[in-house]
Design a protein around this motif. Sequence first.
Motif, PDB file in Angstrom:
ATOM      1  N   TYR A   1       0.860  -1.186   0.000  1.00  0.00           N
ATOM      2  CA  TYR A   1       0.000   0.000   0.000  1.00  0.00           C
ATOM      3  C   TYR A   1       0.894   1.232   0.000  1.00  0.00           C
ATOM      4  O   TYR A   1       2.033   1.181   0.452  1.00  0.00           O
ATOM      5  N   SER A   2       0.354   2.342  -0.508  1.00  0.00           N
ATOM      6  CA  SER A   2       1.078   3.617  -0.513  1.00  0.00           C
ATOM      7  C   SER A   2       0.204   4.680   0.121  1.00  0.00           C
ATOM      8  O   SER A   2      -1.018   4.672  -0.031  1.00  0.00           O
ATOM      9  N   THR A   3       0.853   5.605   0.787  1.00  0.00           N
ATOM     10  CA  THR A   3       0.148   6.729   1.388  1.00  0.00           C
ATOM     11  C   THR A   3       1.123   7.894   1.524  1.00  0.00           C
ATOM     12  O   THR A   3       2.321   7.734   1.308  1.00  0.00           O
ATOM     13  N   THR A   4       0.605   9.062   1.869  1.00  0.00           N
ATOM     14  CA  THR A   4       1.457  10.208   2.204  1.00  0.00           C
ATOM     15  C   THR A   4       1.237  10.534   3.668  1.00  0.00           C
ATOM     16  O   THR A   4       0.122  10.445   4.176  1.00  0.00           O
ATOM     17  N   MET A   5       2.324  10.915   4.327  1.00  0.00           N
ATOM     18  CA  MET A   5       2.259  11.231   5.762  1.00  0.00           C
ATOM     19  C   MET A   5       2.966  12.558   6.001  1.00  0.00           C
ATOM     20  O   MET A   5       3.967  12.861   5.351  1.00  0.00           O
ATOM     21  N   GLN A   6       2.467  13.317   6.942  1.00  0.00           N
ATOM     22  CA  GLN A   6       3.064  14.610   7.282  1.00  0.00           C
ATOM     23  C   GLN A   6       4.300  14.433   8.167  1.00  0.00           C
ATOM     24  O   GLN A   6       5.206  15.238   8.130  1.00  0.00           O
ATOM     25  N   ARG A   7       4.330  13.389   8.963  1.00  0.00           N
ATOM     26  CA  ARG A   7       5.467  13.158   9.858  1.00  0.00           C
ATOM     27  C   ARG A   7       6.311  12.010   9.324  1.00  0.00           C
ATOM     28  O   ARG A   7       5.837  11.190   8.546  1.00  0.00           O
ATOM     29  N   TYR A   8       7.560  11.944   9.777  1.00  0.00           N
ATOM     30  CA  TYR A   8       8.458  10.881   9.353  1.00  0.00           C
ATOM     31  C   TYR A   8       8.021   9.580  10.028  1.00  0.00           C
ATOM     32  O   TYR A   8       7.958   9.510  11.257  1.00  0.00           O
ATOM     33  N   PRO A   9       7.719   8.508   9.262  1.00  0.00           N
ATOM     34  CA  PRO A   9       7.161   7.289   9.858  1.00  0.00           C
ATOM     35  C   PRO A   9       8.203   6.358  10.455  1.00  0.00           C
ATOM     36  O   PRO A   9       7.874   5.517  11.280  1.00  0.00           O
ATOM     37  N   GLY A  10       9.446   6.469  10.019  1.00  0.00           N
ATOM     38  CA  GLY A  10      10.493   5.576  10.515  1.00  0.00           C
ATOM     39  C   GLY A  10      11.276   4.990   9.345  1.00  0.00           C
ATOM     40  O   GLY A  10      10.943   5.197   8.179  1.00  0.00           O
ATOM     41  N   GLU A  11      12.302   4.247   9.668  1.00  0.00           N
ATOM     42  CA  GLU A  11      13.176   3.643   8.668  1.00  0.00           C
ATOM     43  C   GLU A  11      12.479   2.473   7.984  1.00  0.00           C
ATOM     44  O   GLU A  11      11.627   1.814   8.590  1.00  0.00           O
ATOM     45  N   PRO A  12      12.843   2.160   6.725  1.00  0.00           N
ATOM     46  CA  PRO A  12      12.320   0.950   6.077  1.00  0.00           C
ATOM     47  C   PRO A  12      12.670  -0.291   6.916  1.00  0.00           C
ATOM     48  O   PRO A  12      13.764  -0.394   7.455  1.00  0.00           O
ATOM     49  N   GLY A  13      11.704  -1.185   7.024  1.00  0.00           N
ATOM     50  CA  GLY A  13      11.867  -2.386   7.840  1.00  0.00           C
ATOM     51  C   GLY A  13      11.249  -2.249   9.214  1.00  0.00           C
ATOM     52  O   GLY A  13      11.013  -3.247   9.897  1.00  0.00           O
ATOM     53  N   SER A  14      10.978  -1.020   9.657  1.00  0.00           N
ATOM     54  CA  SER A  14      10.352  -0.841  10.967  1.00  0.00           C
ATOM     55  C   SER A  14       8.834  -0.995  10.860  1.00  0.00           C
ATOM     56  O   SER A  14       8.265  -1.017   9.775  1.00  0.00           O
ATOM     57  N   ARG A  15       8.203  -1.118  12.002  1.00  0.00           N
ATOM     58  CA  ARG A  15       6.766  -1.362  12.029  1.00  0.00           C
ATOM     59  C   ARG A  15       5.998  -0.043  12.002  1.00  0.00           C
ATOM     60  O   ARG A  15       6.423   0.946  12.576  1.00  0.00           O
ATOM     61  N   LEU A  16       4.847  -0.091  11.344  1.00  0.00           N
ATOM     62  CA  LEU A  16       3.973   1.070  11.209  1.00  0.00           C
ATOM     63  C   LEU A  16       2.601   0.685  11.732  1.00  0.00           C
ATOM     64  O   LEU A  16       2.008  -0.285  11.242  1.00  0.00           O
ATOM     65  N   PRO A  17       2.073   1.375  12.739  1.00  0.00           N
ATOM     66  CA  PRO A  17       0.747   1.007  13.240  1.00  0.00           C
ATOM     67  C   PRO A  17      -0.327   1.316  12.194  1.00  0.00           C
ATOM     68  O   PRO A  17      -0.301   2.366  11.559  1.00  0.00           O
TER      69      PRO A  17
END
Length: 188
Positions: A163-179
């Motif tokens: 899935y793709s989305t845009t976020m205003q804040r930095y979500p984290g490094e690739p490989g990390s978990r995203l709620p």
Amino acid sequence: MRTWAILGLVVSLFASTAHAGRGWDDDRDRHHQPKWQQKDYAVIRSVQPRYEQISQPRQECRSEWVTETVAQPSSPHYGGAILGGAAGGAIGTQVGKGRGRDVAIVAGTLLGAMIGDHVADPTRSSATTQTVNREVQRCREVNDYRQQLRDYRVDYEYRSQIYSTTMQRYPGEPGSRLPVRVLVELDD
């Protein structure tokens, strides 16, 4: 009589249950509310910052030295006009008699003053000039451009789907978990 009362009670119970069930179904169809919601985690695959260019106008000024030619007024000299006027008046007394003599005196005085002024300062009619240096400030508007972070394009994987989305804040490094929030509805 008793059987009729029991029969009436059973019929009214069925009617109210059917009516209540129909109202719930109508309400569900009208609002499409999700039945169940849970939180889970997806895995971040890529994060790409996206920038926008912002223009900031500002004044840019510089000083220059300019050479100008300026006309200088000459100071008046009254000596030549006085002497010329006196000489013209004396000559006017020698001309005519009576009232004509008075006119000749006035005309001789004026004409003598003009001639005496010109003879005393012949350069007054042409203005003198002087060269001067002066500082001049010249300004113009210029645009400064800078890059400003707009948002992040985030690709994430949840249950083997990307899935793709845009976020205003930095979500984290690739490989990390995203709620993520998962909504489950009945498929009618």
